[in-house]
Write a protein that holds these residues in place. Structure first.
Motif, PDB file in Angstrom:
ATOM      1  N   MET A 177     -33.130 -23.127  -5.552  1.00 43.31           N
ATOM      2  CA  MET A 177     -33.148 -22.084  -6.494  1.00 43.31           C
ATOM      3  C   MET A 177     -35.109 -22.441  -7.128  1.00 43.31           C
ATOM      4  O   MET A 177     -34.617 -23.301  -8.076  1.00 43.31           O
ATOM      5  N   SER A 233     -31.412 -14.621  -5.629  1.00 43.89           N
ATOM      6  CA  SER A 233     -31.920 -16.315  -4.948  1.00 43.89           C
ATOM      7  C   SER A 233     -31.251 -16.930  -4.033  1.00 43.89           C
ATOM      8  O   SER A 233     -32.426 -17.614  -2.591  1.00 43.89           O
ATOM      9  N   ARG A 234     -30.031 -17.626  -3.593  1.00 46.34           N
ATOM     10  CA  ARG A 234     -30.140 -18.022  -2.448  1.00 46.34           C
ATOM     11  C   ARG A 234     -30.128 -17.268  -1.230  1.00 46.34           C
ATOM     12  O   ARG A 234     -30.093 -18.660  -0.385  1.00 46.34           O
ATOM     13  N   LYS A 294     -29.346 -14.549  -9.419  1.00 45.77           N
ATOM     14  CA  LYS A 294     -28.948 -15.707  -8.689  1.00 45.77           C
ATOM     15  C   LYS A 294     -28.054 -15.924  -7.706  1.00 45.77           C
ATOM     16  O   LYS A 294     -28.926 -16.526  -6.204  1.00 45.77           O
ATOM     17  N   THR A 312     -38.370 -17.830  -6.420  1.00 46.64           N
ATOM     18  CA  THR A 312     -37.629 -17.094  -6.195  1.00 46.64           C
ATOM     19  C   THR A 312     -36.737 -16.142  -7.147  1.00 46.64           C
ATOM     20  O   THR A 312     -36.091 -15.200  -6.716  1.00 46.64           O
ATOM     21  N   TYR A 313     -36.350 -16.835  -7.987  1.00 42.43           N
ATOM     22  CA  TYR A 313     -35.603 -16.263  -8.965  1.00 42.43           C
ATOM     23  C   TYR A 313     -36.463 -14.190  -9.755  1.00 42.43           C
ATOM     24  O   TYR A 313     -36.029 -14.005  -9.921  1.00 42.43           O
TER      25      TYR A 313
END
Length: 570
Positions: free
Chosen positions: A545, A537-538, A534, A549-550
């Motif tokens: 997100m 992803s940020r 996570k 992207t995850y």
């Protein structure tokens, strides 16, 4: 290596604790979240500068504490602790703490023992090496290049440097002596005349050590001669002559002795008492004679007193000019005598000093040649090593050169000037770093230097504070892989914004800023596998997100883990 860091009331951090691990420890967070506070706190433990402004608002004291494991430079660190009388633990852990108070005072402790800031700084150089986010600018100052190069030298190199330093001090001292002879004929004659006058004035006074005390004692006796005569004459009369109709003490004691002598003939027990009185009588008679002689020799001559006063005035005059005591005046005369002899034999003395200077300079040049050769050998090694590392950091056509030029005049570093030159593209000439290297290139060059130096100096913990400035794409991946490679043999703590570096984390810490009841707080959280995905992803996409992207973040972390597994098998 550092095992744990505790921070209390530093900037926005009310209280936080981080337990670091082996390998690569990554710190991430939004810009301004407080990552730099963690690094600054670490620097405080290593003797960095601090002021009361870092104390959290509303509190009176800031505290940072670290637990270190001595797993490199063990003997050297133990010697430093022994010299300071600090006991070390059997498990080789070291607890360092530092308090910064409102009044600006710092209190530093090592294993509970208060130490100076300079001691902390000395100890810290063997525990942690920090590469800050702006440290690559250090490379643009070519005056710093020599110190960077010399970091790769052995003990013998620094032994030679110390020898040169000592010889230069002697050489400069001789130069200062020569300045004493740097007078024109008129100044020289004037100086000689002054010295002769001063020496003659002191010699003609014929002063002697202890003379002043003797004169002061004699003056005191002369000034009180009448009192002395009256007191001592009265004492003599009381003892031996008697006063008016009173019999003297000696006469009376003689009567006592006669009585005891007669009584002794009757009672032998009185023998001891008779002998005692007889002894006292003889002693008093002797005292009487000494007092009489003293009285007869008392000097009432005012001329003698005047002579003593004149002599004391002369000594005081000399003291005002040449020293606080007669001993200092005599020493002053001897020094001026030496100076006069040197001036009178100036040419001979100058030749002697110049001969000594030539010998010392010859030694300095010989030792400087030894330094030059050692620098050249290290430079050859460094050029090849850095070029190889830069190629690994996506700068494949880079040529790195250490330019060592000889100077005419030596200093404490010998007779070398050192400058780093670089060519980043095929066909381009070598140029100084400041004229060719970009921010990203400078970051990678500094990383290359630190990579090589880390293996060279044996420091177990490296801190990289946003060393990814100006880096992206393939270069970012290359830097990430290089940092991961370094973390195989060193503990690395890295503050970064790059996803490539973040994905390599063995331990990942997220730093966030929170507001609660109108107060701002910093939170430090160690992330699990899901948390790592996570946070990555940020970093990649910002606050939003998505599944894409995850999944991309998860893939990056998994690929990074495969890479780390592969290098562990090398």
């Amino acid at each position: 290596m550092i095992l744990a860091l505790s921070i209390k009331n530093i900037a926005l951090i009310e209280e936080a604790e981080i337990k670091f691990e082996d390998g690569l420890n990554i710190l991430t967070g939004e810009t301004g979240a407080g990552k730099s506070i963690v690094i600054d706190s670490m620097m405080l433990l290593l003797g960095g500068r601090a002021n009361k402004d870092i104390i959290r608002n509303g509190t009176q004291k800031a505290t940072v504490e670290g637990i270190f494991l001595i797993n490199s430079h063990r003997d050297l660190i133990h010697n430093i602790l022994d010299e300071a009388g600090i006991e070390y633990e059997e498990d080789d852990t070291l607890i360092i703490s530092r308090d910064i108070t409102e009044n600006g005072r710092n209190y530093c402790r090592v294993n509970g023992r208060i130490v100076s800031l300079s001691f902390l700084n000395k100890l810290g150089t063997y525990l942690v090496d920090i590469l800050g986010q702006h440290e690559h600018q250090f490379l643009l100052d070519n005056s710093k290049h020599m110190s960077i190069l010399d970091n790769f030298q052995d003990k013998d190199f620094f032994r030679i440097k110390n020898m040169i330093k000592d010889l230069l001090e002697k050489y400069n001292s001789l130069n200062n002596k020569l300045k004493e002879f740097n007078l024109d004929d008129k100044e020289k004659i004037s100086r000689i005349d002054l010295l002769k006058y001063q020496i003659n004035e002191i010699e003609s006074a014929n002063i002697k050590p202890g003379e002043e005390d003797d004169l002061i004692e004699k003056r005191n006796i002369l000034m009180n001669s009448e009192k002395l005569f009256n007191y001592m004459n009265e004492s003599y009369n009381l003892l031996y002559k008697g006063i008016e109709d009173n019999t003297s003490i000696v006469d009376r004691l003689s009567t006592v002795l006669k009585n005891l002598d007669t009584s002794f003939r009757i009672d032998k027990k009185l023998e001891k008492l008779k002998d005692m009185v007889e002894s006292v009588l003889y002693t008093l008679e002797d005292c009487s004679l000494q007092i009489r002689d003293y009285v007869e020799n008392i000097d009432f001559n005012a001329d003698n007193l005047n002579e003593i006063e004149k002599r004391l005035d002369l000594l005081n005059n000399l003291k005002r000019k040449y020293g606080r005591t007669i001993e200092e005046i005599i020493k002053y005369k001897e020094e001026k005598n030496d100076e006069l002899l040197k001036l009178l034999n100036a040419e001979k003395e100058i030749n002697k000093i110049n001969e000594e200077k030539e010998k010392i300079m010859a030694k300095i040049k010989k030792l400087s040649d030894e330094l030059h050769l050692k620098r050249r050998n290290v430079a050859d090694f460094l050029e090849k090593k850095i070029s190889t590392v830069l190629s690994e950091l996506n700068m494949p056509n880079t040529i790195f050169k250490v330019d060592i030029r000889k100077k005419d005049v030596p200093n404490e570093n010998g007779m070398d000037d050192v400058e780093f030159l670089i060519s980043t593209n095929i066909g381009e000439p070598l140029k100084p770093l400041e004229k060719i290297a970009s921010g990203g290139e400078l970051s990678r060059i500094m990383l290359a230097l630190k990579t090589i130096l880390a293996d060279f100096d044996g420091i177990s913990t490296l801190i990289f504070d946003e060393v990814d400035t100006g880096i992206s794409g393939k270069a970012a991946q290359a830097v990430a892989e290089k940092i991961a490679l370094i973390s195989r043999n060193h503990q690395v703590i890295c503050v970064t914004h790059l996803p490539q570096i973040t994905s390599m984390a063995d331990a990942h810490y997220k730093i966030t800023k929170e507001v609660n009841k109108d107060k701002t707080y910093i939170k430090i959280e160690k992330l699990n596998y899901e948390g790592k995905i996570k946070e990555l992803s940020r970093i990649i996409s910002g606050s939003i997100m998505t599944d894409t992207t995850y999944n991309h973040s998860k893939e990056l972390i998994d690929l990074a883990q495969k890479y780390k597994n592969s290098i562990r098998q090398r």
